[in-house]
Write an enzyme that holds these catalytic residues in place. Structure first.
Site, PDB file in Angstrom:
ATOM      1  N   TYR A  55      41.886  27.459 -13.681  1.00  8.79           N
ATOM      2  CA  TYR A  55      41.707  28.703 -12.924  1.00  8.79           C
ATOM      3  C   TYR A  55      41.295  29.802 -13.874  1.00  8.79           C
ATOM      4  CZ  TYR A  55      42.764  28.700  -7.971  1.00  8.79           C
ATOM      5  OH  TYR A  55      42.668  28.564  -6.618  1.00  8.79           O
ATOM      6  N   GLU A  57      40.318  33.405 -12.681  1.00 10.41           N
ATOM      7  CA  GLU A  57      39.956  34.628 -11.942  1.00 10.41           C
ATOM      8  C   GLU A  57      39.709  35.759 -12.923  1.00 10.41           C
ATOM      9  OE1 GLU A  57      42.856  35.390  -8.903  1.00 10.41           O
ATOM     10  OE2 GLU A  57      42.397  33.515  -7.880  1.00 10.41           O
ATOM     11  N   ASP A 201      15.864  37.491  -2.584  1.00  9.28           N
ATOM     12  CA  ASP A 201      16.584  36.220  -2.477  1.00  9.28           C
ATOM     13  C   ASP A 201      15.590  35.131  -2.876  1.00  9.28           C
ATOM     14  OD1 ASP A 201      17.694  33.823  -1.685  1.00  9.28           O
ATOM     15  OD2 ASP A 201      18.564  34.612   0.160  1.00  9.28           O
ATOM     16  N   THR A 227      20.356  30.589  -5.206  1.00  8.59           N
ATOM     17  CA  THR A 227      21.152  29.393  -5.395  1.00  8.59           C
ATOM     18  C   THR A 227      20.644  28.733  -6.678  1.00  8.59           C
ATOM     19  OG1 THR A 227      19.626  28.200  -3.968  1.00  8.59           O
ATOM     20  CG2 THR A 227      21.688  28.932  -2.974  1.00  8.59           C
ATOM     21  N   LYS A 230      18.135  24.356  -6.008  1.00  9.58           N
ATOM     22  CA  LYS A 230      16.859  23.995  -5.349  1.00  9.58           C
ATOM     23  C   LYS A 230      15.819  23.735  -6.442  1.00  9.58           C
ATOM     24  CE  LYS A 230      18.069  26.306  -1.022  1.00  9.58           C
ATOM     25  NZ  LYS A 230      19.190  27.267  -1.210  1.00  9.58           N
ATOM     26  N   ARG A 236      25.185  22.638  -7.153  1.00  8.76           N
ATOM     27  CA  ARG A 236      25.268  23.565  -6.017  1.00  8.76           C
ATOM     28  C   ARG A 236      26.076  24.782  -6.441  1.00  8.76           C
ATOM     29  NH1 ARG A 236      23.234  20.507  -2.036  1.00  8.76           N
ATOM     30  NH2 ARG A 236      23.260  22.284  -0.657  1.00  8.76           N
TER      31      ARG A 236
HETATM   32  N1  DSN Z   1      20.119  25.553   3.692  1.00 13.19           N
HETATM   33  C1  DSN Z   1      19.140  26.259   2.884  1.00 13.19           C
HETATM   34  C2  DSN Z   1      17.782  25.718   3.101  1.00 13.19           C
HETATM   35  O1  DSN Z   1      17.675  24.564   3.503  1.00 13.19           O
HETATM   36  O2  DSN Z   1      16.798  26.395   2.874  1.00 13.19           O
HETATM   37  C3  DSN Z   1      19.213  27.686   3.116  1.00 13.19           C
HETATM   38  O3  DSN Z   1      20.534  28.122   3.071  1.00 13.19           O
END
Ligand code: DSN
Length: 423
Positions: A55, A57, A201, A227, A230, A236
């Site tokens: 942990y 925090e 974003d 994120t 991708k 993730r």
């Molecule tokens: N689930 C993501 C996507 O497939 O683009 C977006 O949050």
């Protein structure tokens, strides 16, 4: 071969068996889901470590638990690598994923009831950009811009008019189904004019930005969220990067505003992914993702597929299947049976419902991670054409035969391209 460790197989064979099945599925299918990728073996290793036991925090040097001698160094490494890779002055690597990252931005710079602006979800935006079913649409007065019905592209004059009329606190650019370059300087000019905070974003395109295959929002957007799993090829998770004047508010919003302890094993995986993305070869990878998407788009168009905006500038292709006489959902389901994994998606001005829409969304990041290039993309288009055309014929036996034939050819192809992290 399998990546499932021996301990797991002896302690919990049932769960180990499921993971082995998923490994086989990921190896034997062509992953065309635009938001997915394959992490490297190094990222996978770092993500599955004893760091999950800790942990922490707070932030490096200011924690609420003892024993942070190593964790502080790991998080600082990830933060420094994020700042160096993207050229930002502040980075927070703790958000659990993209939606919490975006929520932290609202908490940092807006008040409930404020007007916020983003791209409409059915036009390619994201739920957290103020869409009605999201908390962000319920707690804020959200207004949305669209894409042109004919062009499939964002019309910056429309964005400017809406911003001038609504005077939002926040403007989001970016989304989940945008096949074209995002004009960050134009968004920044509009945000400055109306006194809004501009949030880019870049979840989908972060790897392309890092590799120089898409313009960077740095220097234009006040805050950047992404994120990490991708096109960036991390585990993730998510990151928020910000101009110095927003740094403190962002950190406070993530912790203690929204989250407790960060997921340190994920932070380690992010650090590794950022290190990999900083290597010279990553730029080649990012450009190959785009070249592959262009090749796939061109072959699909040559075969009569109707692409939103007429093509792609990035990793993503959005197909309107209306002219092919099939819905996005049945097409995605049958393609999956044939080993081509995609997702059904709404298209701008869709006349069908979100759970049974007209579109299919494709991405080329994962196939590029396996080393596939333009010739393989043309094969993918040919298989998609065969499956979709047969499906439109409404002959069950013919569909079954096409699925079996294509699946055989897909298996031959996947057998030639190892999966990072597995093979
Ligand atoms: N689930 C993501 C996507 O497939 O683009 C977006 O949050």
């Amino acid at each position: 071969m399998t990546a499932t460790p021996n301990h797991l197989r002896s302690v919990d064979p049932q769960l180990a068996g499921l993971i082995t099945a998923e490994e086989a599925r990921q190896r034997d299918t062509l992953k065309l889901i635009a938001s997915e990728n394959y992490v490297s073996a190094a990222v996978l290793e770092a993500s599955g470590t004893v760091l999950t036991n800790k942990y922490s925090e707070g932030y490096a040097g200011r924690r609420y638990y003892e024993g942070q001698q190593v964790i502080d160094q790991i998080e600082t490494l990830a933060v420094d690598r994020a700042k160096a890779l993207f050229g930002t002055e502040h980075a927070n690597v703790q958000p659990y994923s993209g939606s919490p990252a975006n929520l932290a931005v609202y908490l940092a710079v807006a008040k409930p009831g404020d007007t916020v602006m983003g791209m409409a979800l059915p036009m390619g935006g994201h739920l957290t950009h103020g869409w009605s079913v999201s908390a962000t649409g319920r707690w804020f007065n959200a207004v949305h811009y669209d894409v042109g019905r004919e062009t499939g592209r964002v019309d910056m004059d429309e964005v400017r008019d809406l911003a001038r009329r609504e005077r939002p606190t926040l403007i989001f650019c970016g989304g989940t189904a945008i096949p074209r370059v995002i004009d960050f300087p134009a968004f920044a000019e509009i945000a400055r004019e109306v006194g809004a905070v501009l949030v880019a974003d870049i979840a989908h395109i972060a790897g392309l930005v890092a590799g120089g295959a898409h313009p960077s929002p740095v220097g234009h957007a006040d805050i950047i969220t992404t994120t990490t799993h991708k096109t960036l090829r991390g585990p993730r998770g998510a990151m928020i990067m910000a101009a110095p004047e927003h740094a403190k508010a962002i950190d406070k919003a993530v912790f203690p505003g929204l989250q407790g302890g960060p997921h340190n094993h994920t932070t380690a995986g992010i650090a590794v992914a950022l290190h990999e993305a900083a290597q010279p070869g990553f730029a080649d990878y990012a450009h190959q993702i785009v070249a592959n998407a262009r090749a796939l788009a061109e072959e699909l168009q040559a075969r009569g597929f109707d692409l939103i905006s007429g093509g792609t500038d990035n990793h993503l292709i959005l197909i309107d299947l209306t002219s092919k006489g099939v819905g996005g959902k049945p097409a995605a389901q049958i393609l999956d049976q044939a080993g081509l994994e995609a997702n059904y998606n709404t298209v701008p001005y869709d006349t069908r419902k979100p759970f049974d829409p007209s579109g299919l969304r494709l991405g080329t990041a994962a196939l590029t991670s396996r080393g596939m290039a333009e010739p393989e993309m043309r094969e993918v288009a040919r298989w998609m054409d065969e499956i979709v055309s047969t499906l439109a014929g409404d002959d069950t036996e013919a569909v079954e035969k096409a699925v079996a034939r294509v699946h055989g050819e897909v298996s031959e192809l996947t057998g030639r391209f190892p999966v990072p992290g597995l093979d």
